[in-house]
Every structure is written in C-alpha cells, then in structure tokens.
Scaffold this motif. Structure first.
Motif, PDB file in Angstrom:
ATOM      1  N   GLY A 212      10.770   3.812  -1.912  1.00  0.00           N
ATOM      2  CA  GLY A 212      10.850   3.729  -0.541  1.00  0.00           C
ATOM      3  C   GLY A 212       9.831   4.747   0.066  1.00  0.00           C
ATOM      4  N   ILE A 213       9.864   5.904  -0.334  1.00  0.00           N
ATOM      5  CA  ILE A 213       8.925   6.977   0.081  1.00  0.00           C
ATOM      6  C   ILE A 213       7.391   6.304  -0.254  1.00  0.00           C
ATOM      7  N   PHE A 214       7.309   5.776  -1.244  1.00  0.00           N
ATOM      8  CA  PHE A 214       5.773   5.268  -1.734  1.00  0.00           C
ATOM      9  C   PHE A 214       5.546   4.417  -0.802  1.00  0.00           C
ATOM     10  N   VAL A 215       6.378   3.536  -0.585  1.00  0.00           N
ATOM     11  CA  VAL A 215       6.113   2.188   0.335  1.00  0.00           C
ATOM     12  C   VAL A 215       5.880   2.763   1.779  1.00  0.00           C
ATOM     13  N   SER A 216       6.554   3.930   2.356  1.00  0.00           N
ATOM     14  CA  SER A 216       6.491   4.330   3.773  1.00  0.00           C
ATOM     15  C   SER A 216       5.089   4.932   3.737  1.00  0.00           C
ATOM     16  N   ILE A 217       4.675   5.830   2.730  1.00  0.00           N
ATOM     17  CA  ILE A 217       3.520   6.423   2.968  1.00  0.00           C
ATOM     18  C   ILE A 217       2.400   5.429   2.776  1.00  0.00           C
ATOM     19  N   TYR A 218       2.402   4.519   1.734  1.00  0.00           N
ATOM     20  CA  TYR A 218       1.307   3.535   1.398  1.00  0.00           C
ATOM     21  C   TYR A 218       1.139   2.742   2.721  1.00  0.00           C
ATOM     22  N   ASN A 219       2.370   2.455   3.253  1.00  0.00           N
ATOM     23  CA  ASN A 219       1.864   1.418   4.479  1.00  0.00           C
ATOM     24  C   ASN A 219       1.200   2.299   5.461  1.00  0.00           C
ATOM     25  N   SER A 220       1.703   3.604   5.733  1.00  0.00           N
ATOM     26  CA  SER A 220       1.152   4.246   6.805  1.00  0.00           C
ATOM     27  C   SER A 220      -0.511   4.695   6.616  1.00  0.00           C
ATOM     28  N   MET A 221      -0.906   4.488   5.277  1.00  0.00           N
ATOM     29  CA  MET A 221      -2.368   4.436   4.946  1.00  0.00           C
ATOM     30  C   MET A 221      -3.279   3.948   5.669  1.00  0.00           C
ATOM     31  N   ALA A 222      -2.874   2.660   6.080  1.00  0.00           N
ATOM     32  CA  ALA A 222      -4.131   1.887   6.796  1.00  0.00           C
ATOM     33  C   ALA A 222      -4.168   2.490   8.328  1.00  0.00           C
ATOM     34  N   ASP A 223      -3.158   2.897   8.607  1.00  0.00           N
ATOM     35  CA  ASP A 223      -3.188   3.595  10.029  1.00  0.00           C
ATOM     36  C   ASP A 223      -3.994   4.987   9.893  1.00  0.00           C
ATOM     37  N   ARG A 224      -3.662   5.494   8.782  1.00  0.00           N
ATOM     38  CA  ARG A 224      -4.153   6.962   8.719  1.00  0.00           C
ATOM     39  C   ARG A 224      -5.723   7.040   8.263  1.00  0.00           C
ATOM     40  N   LYS A 225      -6.090   5.916   7.835  1.00  0.00           N
ATOM     41  CA  LYS A 225      -7.583   6.069   6.998  1.00  0.00           C
ATOM     42  C   LYS A 225      -8.311   6.839   8.063  1.00  0.00           C
ATOM     43  N   LYS A 226      -8.476   6.589   9.517  1.00  0.00           N
ATOM     44  CA  LYS A 226      -9.191   7.161  10.290  1.00  0.00           C
ATOM     45  C   LYS A 226      -9.019   8.567  10.331  1.00  0.00           C
ATOM     46  N   GLU A 227      -7.582   8.883  10.373  1.00  0.00           N
ATOM     47  CA  GLU A 227      -7.541  10.476  10.421  1.00  0.00           C
ATOM     48  C   GLU A 227      -8.076  11.057   9.096  1.00  0.00           C
TER      49      GLU A 227
END
Lengths: 453, 229
Positions: free
Chosen positions: A341-356
């Motif tokens: 679950g943590i993996f999925v949560s962080i992995y999914n957030s990566m698309a939004d966070r690439k800019k950061e």
C-alpha cells in the motif's frame, strides 16, 4: 532544511493518502503485536504454569491428560489412586522427594461451576510456578484470612475451610467468611449439604489456581458420599497393593463393631487424583532421582509419574506451535500488504512529484539526495504507522484485559514481547524495500525535460 | 572570467533516428559581474544553453568554465554541488515547491550546498524583495509577481557568482515586470554576480549594456534540419 524536514513536508502535503497508508501499517502491526502478546500469554499460561512442580504422579493413562487435569484443571480426572499410595510414596526412602502434595478433584462450586481442589495446607507453601529466570512465584493472600495469615501457607487448616482464587472471588463476589456449597461432579448435579467457609482469597496468579476453590482434603472426604465405601476401598487396596494396611484392618473391625465416627475419614476410604511432587538436590541429582522415580512407577501398571514441563512443551510444539506460526504468517502478510500500500501510494504520487524532484535537482540536490528523500518518506510512513500500531495494540490489550481476566489470565497491557523489538527494524527494512522503486524513479528524473514540460 | 564556453555542441535525437543540432558555439564568455541579455528566436536553444551552463544538461562536446573551474568535466554529484553553491537560476514558471512556504522555498535553496541553512539570510532576502509580510504563505497564496520575487530570493540565497534567468518577466504582469527586473539587476550589481538573462522582450533587453543574439554565435542555427541528416 534537512532531508527529514523535506520528507515530512511531502508526507503532509498528501496528508490523507499518507494517513491512510500509515493506518494500514498500524493495523497490521497492531495485529502482529496482539498475536505476539497473546502468544506470550498462552506460553505463560501453559509453559510457566507447568514449572511449579517437578513431577505429577497419578493413575495410569494419558500423560498429558494427567497434567491437564491436575495442574490446569481441564478435563475429567481418571480413576484415583488410594491415599495409602500417597503415604507410602512420601515415606519411602531414597526417592529424594522434598514435597509431595495430594490433590483430589471432581466437584465444582454451586455458583460459577469452578473446580474444587481438595489438598493440604502444604499446597500453598510451595511455589505455584517459576519465572523464566527460575524465580519461584508463591501464593499471596489478597485479603486477610480469618486467622490473620498473609502468605498462602496456613490456609485451609480446618477441614471445612476454603481458599478461593482471584477469579472465583471476583466472579462470584465472594470474600473471607463467605459460605459455599459443593456440587457433585457438575453444576446440575447433587448439591452437598456440607458448607465450607472462605478463609482466604488468593492474589491473582495468572494460572488456573485463580479459577479454583481449595478445600482441605480431610473436609473433602468428610462430605457425604465422597468417601469410598469401606468394602470397595478394601477390595481396591487389596487389588492395588496385594495386602491390607493395619489402619484398614482397624477400620473394618470398627465397622463390624458398629462404630461410627464424625471425624476424618479413614485412610482406606480416601483417594487422591494426583500427587504434585518436588525433588530435592542439585540439577544432576534431581534429574537422576526424577528418572528413577518415573522408571519405577511407569514400569508398573497402576501409577505413573510425568514431568509436566515435558508434556506441555510437547503439546505447545505439536498443537499451539503451528497455530502460532499460522497467525504470525497471516499477520506478516497483512504487514506486507500494508507495505505494498505504501509502495502504491508513493509510486502513484511520483507522477505529480516529478516536477518537485526536478526543481530540487535544479537547485543542486544530487540524485542520491532525492532517492534518500523518498526513502525517508516511506520510512516515516512505516515507522509512524508501526508506532501507532504498537500503541493501538497495547490499548486494545488494555481494553481486553478485564475480559480475559475472567478466564484467569493476568494481562499487563504494557508488557512488551521480545518479538516487538524485531518489528521496528523489520518495518524500516520494509520501508526501504517499498521506497526503493519510487526512489529510483526520482533518481532517474530527467531534470531538463521535466522542467520544460 | 565568470563564464567561458568553448566549442560547445548539443544535438537532440529525432524520432526518425537523425540528429537535430541545437547548439554549435565556438566561444562565448562573460566577465565577472557582467550583466547580459540573450535574445533569440523561440526554439533556438536558449534554454538548452542555460541548462548546459548550469550543468542540468551535458553538452555533447566542449567545455564549460565557470569562475575558472572546468564544470563540464566534473562528475555529476560534484557538478550538482557546484550548481547549488555557485549558480542561481530564475525560471519563467518560478518553479517553487507548492507545499513549502515562501521562507521554506528560500531555505530549500540553501539545503543542497555545503554551507549552513542560514535562516537570517533567507529572511533578509525576502525582505529585500518586499515579501517580509508573506513569509509563511505558500506559492498558491501569492500573486505571480510575489512568486517570482520568492524565486529571485531563492536564486540568490547561496550567494552565487552567476545568475541565469530564463524569461523571468514573461509570466509576470506588466506592473511587476520592471520591479522583478530591477530586483534581479540590483541584487546582481550589489554582489558582483554575473547575470545572463534570456528574454524575448525588446523592452527588457534594451536595458542591458550587452545584448547578444544567440543566432550570432550559435552556428547550429544556420544548419537546417534537412541538412543535418
């Protein structure tokens, strides 16, 4: 601003998703801790309770059943042994027996159906179990008995005295001075007329003693119908020993003469369910003496001596062990799923966070730095969830403690199982594992491309 | 010398496998504390040039020298550190982290250098760009002009020797354009920071003593895509 502060910021930015993923870890850890603590309780209940006595001597039959009946008060006692057997066992030379306490069972309380254990005051003088480090645990009286005793020793000195365990006292609302009656063989059976008076309430021990009512063995056999009819007793004695004792002979003569006594029942008419035995000497001497006594008794066809700890160990390994392993496996799976679950949560957030990530890299953050930030985030989620799980588990145990106390289990909600210490490094390892893949995404971010998108 | 580029070439792979040359620069230099406007056509390679200078991208060949240090030959982690400490960057789109306050965004700019994270300096910088009353506001709570001022403060936070600005006024309203430009130029003048500012705006460019057209020194601009294949 250090990397942890950056990671915390990022976790807070996605507060809901972070809270939910941490909660899933917390629930997994909570289950794991509850299983560990429950396992500790079961182990204490069974294994440590078995450390009170070196041997249990009883009638031939199942060795485990003898231990469960005599120490755990589970099941129905087999054909009892003549009281003479107990006397001769204790008086025989060379046995190296330091303590031998007879117990006799069969009746229950009218209220609550708690087992009645007929024994001698010596029962309370012996440790009821030993801690893992060998420290003996002795009975304590929770409230003053009528004669002012404070330790367990000295209870049930009169035939119709009774001592009650902590659970019995709480469940039935009994205290010193309470009168109680016994039911023959079960709560729907015959209620004996004789009344016993509570002379002491034992402190909670976390053992089956808490659910037991203790009466003097003399009183037990003074109850109408408890003594074996003399003719049957003599026949059994003759069959068991091949002869009749002098005392039995006297009892026969007294009966023929029409005598009737209101005092203690003659030895021939008394029986014991089992004898709790301690052997004296150092470790080597004890092992030798135990082996000799076991061999001698077990060669015969009428009695046996068993080591309770061996029987219980065997039972734990064959019965409780696999269940424990299964539960641990299941809870490990739950934690692993939480990790995913943590993996999925962080992995999914990566698309939004690439800019950061790209901005941080443009500001001079190294690839390893952004990888570390992601790992720090997954560690935070795991560790915060894990610590939450520890707290939840112990709060749950705290809430359940009064309920399980009703079953004679003493639970300290703040006692930590050793396995809990292992959980923290396991969680950190899990965090590293699940954070690595999204971390590598951050590591490989093409800064120029991402900033121009 | 603050910046020296020698024989820089950069091309991009095209979908059909060919190469599209973007930069072919024989020599380009800026002296210490010099302020220069770089103009050029869209897609002409201005941003690519800034990325190569800052070390965000690597040139296919050539040398980038900043403050007499051969940056282009540095291993990536060393180059990242060099960028953090010696180069400031102001973007057209500000590139502030949305979860961080104005103050935290400036502090973040200091987090990847060897120097300490100097909260006092961050406060000073934000005050100097007129944002001392907006310290705890997140980018979303600031106007675009204010966001760009935060970005300027962040770019200056590590006392760089070279400030790269990529269309810093393009996304800012007219009223704020000159303010932003003045802020950048004043700060660079005060600290002798060399400024290379890319702009489309003639109004902006004409304020600089030195204005360069990329096409004038980038020979790749003369090569048509067809000719490169």
């Amino acid at each position: 601003m250090n990397l942890w502060a950056i990671a915390i910021k990022s976790v807070r930015q996605r507060a809901l998703a972070s809270a939910l993923t941490s909660l899933s870890v917390a629930l997994g850890v909570m289950l794991m801790v509850v299983v560990l603590v429950a396992n500790g309780m079961v182990e204490r209940m069974f294994v440590q309770t078995a450390t009170g006595y070196d041997l249990v001597v009883g009638p031939k039959g199942s060795q485990l059943e003898l231990v469960l009946t005599s120490i755990y008060r589970i099941g129905v006692a087999g054909e009892p042994l003549p009281y003479r057997f107990y006397r001769e066992l204790t008086s025989a030379k060379g046995n190296r027996i330091s303590d031998a306490v007879p117990i006799t069972m069969g009746d229950v309380t009218q209220q609550g159906g708690f087992p009645i254990l007929g024994t001698t005051p010596a029962y309370f003088a012996l440790p009821y179990m030993h801690e893992a480090d060998g420290t003996p645990k002795r009975f304590r009286i929770r409230t003053r008995s009528l004669d002012g005793q404070h330790s367990g020793e000295g209870l049930i000195r009169n035939p119709f005295d009774a001592a009650i365990g902590a659970v019995v006292a709480r469940h039935n609302g009994w205290d010193v001075g309470t009168k109680l009656k016994l039911v023959h063989g079960g709560s729907d059976g015959h209620v004996h007329d004789e009344e016993f008076t509570v002379s002491g309430v034992l402190e909670a021990t976390g053992t089956p003693n808490d659910r037991t009512v203790f009466v003097h063995v003399d009183g037990f056999y003074m109850i109408s119908g408890h003594e074996k009819p003399l003719s049957e007793a003599v026949a059994r004695e003759l069959e068991f020993f091949g002869n009749i004792s002098e005392e039995s002979q006297k009892a026969i003569e007294a009966e023929r003469a029409g005598g009737h006594s209101h005092g203690p029942v003659p030895e021939a008419q008394k029986e014991v369910t089992a004898i709790l035995v301690n052997i004296q000497g150092d470790v080597g001497e004890k092992v030798l003496a135990e082996s000799r006594l076991m061999s001698r008794l077990n060669e015969g066809v009428q009695a046996q001596a068993v080591k309770p700890i061996v029987q219980i160990d065997r039972m734990m390994q064959t019965l409780v062990g696999p269940i424990r392993t299964l539960l641990m496996g299941l809870t490990s799976l739950i934690i692993a799923v939480s990790g995913i679950g943590i993996f999925v949560s962080i992995y999914n957030s990566m698309a939004d966070r690439k800019k950061e990530i790209a901005i941080m890299r443009a500001l001079g953050a190294r690839r390893q730095t952004v990888l570390t930030v992601i790992l720090a985030e997954s560690t935070l989620l795991c560790v915060v969830g894990g610590l939450g799980g520890f707290v939840l588990a112990h709060l749950l145990i705290l809430a359940c403690a009064p309920m399980v106390a009703g079953y004679g289990l003493v639970v300290d909600p703040w006692t930590f199982a050793w396995g809990e210490l292992v959980l923290l490094p396991v969680l950190i390892a899990l965090a590293s594992l699940v954070g690595f893949v999204p971390g590598m995404t951050a590591y490989r971010t093409d800064v120029a491309q991402t900033l121009s998108d | 010398m603050s910046l020296l580029l020698e024989n820089i070439s950069k091309s991009y792979r095209e979908p059909d496998g060919g190469r599209l040359p973007v930069l072919e620069i024989e020599r380009f230099e800026m002296s210490r504390g010099e302020q220069m406007a770089l103009v050029g056509a869209s897609g002409g390679g201005k941003t690519t040039l800034l990325n190569i200078i800052s070390g965000i991208s690597s040139a296919d060949s050539g040398r980038v020298i900043i403050d007499d240090t051969l940056v282009s030959e540095m291993p990536e982690p060393i180059r990242d550190r060099f960028r953090a400490e010696r180069i400031g960057f102001v973007y057209q789109t500000f590139n502030l982290l949305p979860a961080f306050t104005a103050l935290e965004n400036v502090l973040l700019g200091m987090s990847f250098s060897r120097g300490r994270v100097d909260r006092h300096r961050a406060l000073e910088l934000l005050e100097s760009v007129g944002l001392s009353h907006r310290l705890n506001h997140r980018p979303g709570q600031l106007s675009v002009g204010e966001q760009q001022r935060v970005a300027v403060a962040r770019a200056l936070s590590n006392r760089p020797s070279l400030l790269l600005a990529d269309e810093p006024t393009a996304n800012v309203d007219l009223a704020n354009q000159q303010t932003i430009l003045d802020l950048i130029r004043t700060a660079c003048t005060a600290d002798s920071v060399a400024l290379l500012l890319v702009t489309h705006s003639g109004d902006v460019a004409e304020q600089f003593d030195r204005v360069e057209r990329l096409e004038d020194f980038n020979t790749a601009a003369l090569v048509t895509p067809e000719a490169s294949r």
